[in-house]
Scaffold this motif. Sequence first.
Motif, short mmCIF file in Angstrom:
data_model
loop_
_atom_site.label_atom_id
_atom_site.label_comp_id
_atom_site.label_asym_id
_atom_site.label_seq_id
_atom_site.Cartn_x
_atom_site.Cartn_y
_atom_site.Cartn_z
N MET A 8 0.83 -1.20 0.00
CA MET A 8 0.00 0.00 0.00
C MET A 8 0.86 1.25 0.00
O MET A 8 1.94 1.28 0.60
CB MET A 8 -0.89 0.00 1.24
CG MET A 8 -1.92 1.11 1.27
SD MET A 8 -3.06 1.16 -0.14
CE MET A 8 -4.17 -0.16 0.28
N HIS A 51 -7.66 -8.90 -3.95
CA HIS A 51 -8.21 -7.55 -3.78
C HIS A 51 -9.53 -7.62 -3.05
O HIS A 51 -10.35 -8.51 -3.30
CB HIS A 51 -8.52 -6.91 -5.15
CG HIS A 51 -7.36 -6.39 -5.90
ND1 HIS A 51 -6.50 -5.46 -5.40
CD2 HIS A 51 -6.92 -6.66 -7.15
CE1 HIS A 51 -5.58 -5.17 -6.33
NE2 HIS A 51 -5.81 -5.90 -7.39
N MET A 55 -10.99 -1.87 -3.88
CA MET A 55 -9.70 -1.74 -4.56
C MET A 55 -9.74 -2.41 -5.94
O MET A 55 -9.22 -1.87 -6.92
CB MET A 55 -8.58 -2.34 -3.71
CG MET A 55 -7.20 -2.16 -4.32
SD MET A 55 -6.70 -0.44 -4.57
CE MET A 55 -6.35 0.04 -2.91
N GLY A 128 -4.52 -6.17 -1.68
CA GLY A 128 -4.90 -4.80 -1.96
C GLY A 128 -6.21 -4.46 -1.27
O GLY A 128 -7.22 -5.12 -1.51
#
Length: 194
Positions: A8, A51, A55, A128
């Motif tokens: 991130m 994810h 995201m 993510g």
Amino acid sequence: MGKFVYAMNVSLDLRIEQVPEDNGAGEWVRIDEELHREANARTRELAMIAHGRVMYEVMEEYWPRSREDESLPDFMREYGEIWTAIPKVLVSRTRQTADHNTRIIGGDDAIEQLAVLRAETEGTIAVGGAALATQLLRAGLLDELLLTTHPAILGFGRPLFDDYDLPIDLELLDQQLFGSGVTMNRYAILKEAG
């Protein structure tokens, strides 16, 4: 067995969004060619990306189209190719379909399904999304953090983890400094004995 690595963009005060839905791409983020090429190389080496829905939808909206956009620099078009091709898992209770080499995991046992996926995967699975990373952290499944730290203090906004207030012990595994003043730090999340 694979490992889950939460990757991130963060500010110095560990914020990932200054305003809702900037998703680590606000004006405070300094992503230049050098950093983007490093991200391309690291993403190319992943076994998979997991994810959360928010995201995933941000990525899905932009990166598949970027591959053909001649107005973009080659390193951005390249990332679009890498992201579209790499195997992905979308963790969602609401999505029923997804394209771009993506399978969906959902339901009340999504974290258990991810634990099985981790056990069956060789290599790194990038994570993510703050909500998904927080759930994996709570379950003891998050192995590492890859924080791309931008030289900005936001003072407010969404934190690195959602609603998580327990101490986390980390071990610095490697660090990289970029010409823009951005640092990339990879940390192991230390597990408690017993």
